[in-house]
Design a protein around this motif. Structure first.
Motif, short mmCIF file in Angstrom:
data_model
loop_
_atom_site.label_atom_id
_atom_site.label_comp_id
_atom_site.label_asym_id
_atom_site.label_seq_id
_atom_site.Cartn_x
_atom_site.Cartn_y
_atom_site.Cartn_z
N SER A 58 0.68 -1.08 0.15
CA SER A 58 -0.09 0.03 -0.04
C SER A 58 0.78 1.21 0.10
CB SER A 58 -0.94 -0.02 1.26
OG SER A 58 -0.21 -0.13 2.34
N ALA A 59 0.78 2.08 0.95
CA ALA A 59 1.61 3.38 1.27
C ALA A 59 1.72 3.49 2.62
CB ALA A 59 0.50 4.64 0.64
N PRO A 60 2.61 4.48 2.90
CA PRO A 60 3.16 4.69 4.39
C PRO A 60 1.97 5.02 5.13
CG PRO A 60 4.74 5.67 3.03
CD PRO A 60 3.61 5.23 2.23
N GLU A 61 0.87 5.67 4.54
CA GLU A 61 -0.33 6.07 5.36
C GLU A 61 -0.90 5.00 6.13
OE1 GLU A 61 0.28 7.05 2.23
OE2 GLU A 61 1.12 9.06 2.80
N ALA A 62 -0.90 3.81 5.54
CA ALA A 62 -1.61 2.60 5.99
C ALA A 62 -0.95 1.81 7.01
CB ALA A 62 -2.09 1.74 4.61
N HIS A 63 0.43 2.28 7.23
CA HIS A 63 1.27 1.66 8.26
C HIS A 63 0.59 1.21 9.46
CE1 HIS A 63 5.31 0.51 9.74
NE2 HIS A 63 5.24 -0.26 8.67
N PRO A 64 0.06 2.17 10.26
CA PRO A 64 -0.28 1.76 11.51
C PRO A 64 -1.37 0.56 11.44
CG PRO A 64 -0.22 4.13 11.13
CD PRO A 64 0.19 3.56 9.90
N ASP A 65 -2.38 0.89 10.55
CA ASP A 65 -3.42 -0.06 10.51
C ASP A 65 -2.97 -1.42 10.23
OD1 ASP A 65 -5.29 1.63 10.98
OD2 ASP A 65 -5.83 2.06 8.87
N VAL A 66 -1.88 -1.57 9.12
CA VAL A 66 -1.22 -3.01 8.86
C VAL A 66 -0.53 -3.47 10.03
CG1 VAL A 66 0.56 -4.04 7.51
CG2 VAL A 66 -0.99 -2.38 6.41
N ALA A 79 6.70 -6.81 4.41
CA ALA A 79 6.46 -5.38 4.06
C ALA A 79 7.25 -4.77 2.97
CB ALA A 79 7.03 -4.71 5.24
N CYS A 80 6.14 -4.27 1.75
CA CYS A 80 6.83 -4.00 0.48
C CYS A 80 6.95 -2.35 0.34
CB CYS A 80 6.06 -4.64 -0.74
SG CYS A 80 5.91 -6.42 -0.29
N LEU A 92 7.73 -1.42 12.93
CA LEU A 92 7.96 -2.79 12.27
C LEU A 92 9.19 -3.56 13.12
CD1 LEU A 92 6.90 -3.44 9.47
CD2 LEU A 92 9.17 -3.06 8.51
N GLU A 93 10.16 -2.82 13.58
CA GLU A 93 11.14 -3.89 14.34
C GLU A 93 10.45 -4.49 15.75
OE1 GLU A 93 14.44 -1.18 15.10
OE2 GLU A 93 14.99 -1.26 13.03
N GLU A 94 9.67 -3.45 16.24
CA GLU A 94 8.76 -3.99 17.44
C GLU A 94 7.98 -5.02 17.02
OE1 GLU A 94 7.11 -0.41 18.79
OE2 GLU A 94 9.12 0.35 19.80
N LEU A 95 7.24 -5.04 15.93
CA LEU A 95 6.20 -6.05 15.58
C LEU A 95 7.06 -7.37 15.47
CD1 LEU A 95 3.45 -6.76 14.52
CD2 LEU A 95 4.21 -6.18 12.27
N ALA A 96 8.17 -7.07 14.82
CA ALA A 96 8.83 -8.66 14.52
C ALA A 96 9.15 -9.21 15.93
CB ALA A 96 10.25 -8.06 13.78
N GLY A 97 9.11 -8.68 17.17
CA GLY A 97 9.27 -9.39 18.14
C GLY A 97 8.24 -10.38 18.67
N THR A 98 7.05 -10.28 18.11
CA THR A 98 6.00 -11.35 18.01
C THR A 98 5.61 -11.97 16.75
OG1 THR A 98 4.47 -9.29 17.57
CG2 THR A 98 5.14 -9.75 19.72
N VAL A 99 5.98 -11.45 15.41
CA VAL A 99 5.69 -12.26 14.31
C VAL A 99 6.76 -12.21 13.39
CG1 VAL A 99 3.03 -11.78 14.68
CG2 VAL A 99 4.69 -10.38 13.03
N PRO A 100 6.80 -13.04 12.26
CA PRO A 100 7.79 -12.98 11.43
C PRO A 100 7.38 -11.87 10.38
CG PRO A 100 6.98 -15.06 11.29
CD PRO A 100 6.08 -14.21 12.15
#
Length: 238
Positions: A58-66, A79-80, A92-100
């Motif tokens: 998508s775009a950076p604006e959608a990042h929080p929802d993703v 994450a493309c 994104l790094e923090e999310l990687a603590g719980t999922v690939p």
């Protein structure tokens, strides 16, 4: 789309149905991979089920929802989206603590080979054989950012492998989709050009599907497409 998904493939969610997202939808249909979630800016989120992997095109604006969706449902992420802010990369790094999480600056297998060739070249072009190295990238008119994220990644790859920065990064906006990226090594009277050309959005879409298949079975952590292709090529030769 086939009613029965491929037995060995992941179920996919696609955020963003622009050029990459639309191409990925087509590739999934041809492959028999079930797309059970889509999300667009105009249409919102539509899900038949929670996917194994979410591909953010998508775009950076959608990042929080993703990130919120992946964290809530424990869904792996490819994450493309490039040109994120430092705060978004940190999230994104923090999310990687719980999922690939696969950070996909460039999804193409041939780009992976181009980067590996750069590392091989760097190991041999030292001392009296050192070259002046430059990066050139070309995208069609309308490409938002310059130089491209891939061009910057190539420059970083060369600097890390050789200990020398590239002499220049040239960007051009012309021609047909999708892109060209070229490393040029120049000596006195000769030069070596390693050029990667992509002429269809199907190419990165196939890479996204490969990354999704890899991420479904991966442990939590943040990796790049280098790790994905290193692993997949090792498996294919053993």
């Amino acid at each position: 789309m086939p009613d029965t998904p491929a037995s060995d493939g992941p179920t996919i969610g696609i955020v963003g149905l622009g050029r990459l997202g639309s191409a990925l939808t087509t590739v999934c249909r041809a492959d028999g991979t079930r797309v059970c979630l889509t999300a667009t800016r105009s249409g919102g989120w539509s899900a038949e089920a929670v996917p194994d992997v979410l591909v953010d095109a998508s775009a950076p604006e959608a990042h929080p929802d993703v990130l919120d969706y992946c964290a809530t449902h424990r869904v792996a992420l490819v994450a493309c989206v490039s040109n994120l802010t430092d705060t978004q990369w940190k999230a994104l790094e923090e999310l990687a603590g719980t999922v690939p999480v696969v950070r996909a600056t460039n999804l193409s297998f041939a780009h992976y080979l181009q980067a590996r060739i750069a590392e091989f070249t760097a190991a041999l072009t030292t001392g009296r054989f050192a070259a002046a190295t430059t990066v050139r990238e070309r995208h069609p008119l309308g490409k938002a950012h310059r130089p491209s994220a891939t061009a910057l990644a190539l420059a970083d790859t060369w600097a890390a492998a050789s200990g020398r920065a590239v002499a220049d990064i040239a960007d051009e906006r012309s021609g047909l989709p999708v892109s060209e990226h070229e490393l040029t090594h120049t000596w006195d009277g000769e030069s070596l050009h390693v050029r990667h050309h992509v002429g269809s959005w199907t190419v990165p879409a196939r890479g996204a599907l490969a990354a999704a298949g890899w991420a479904r079975a991966a442990s939590p952590g943040l990796v790049t497409m280098r790790t994905v292709y290193d692993d997949l090529t090792t498996r294919s030769t053993t």
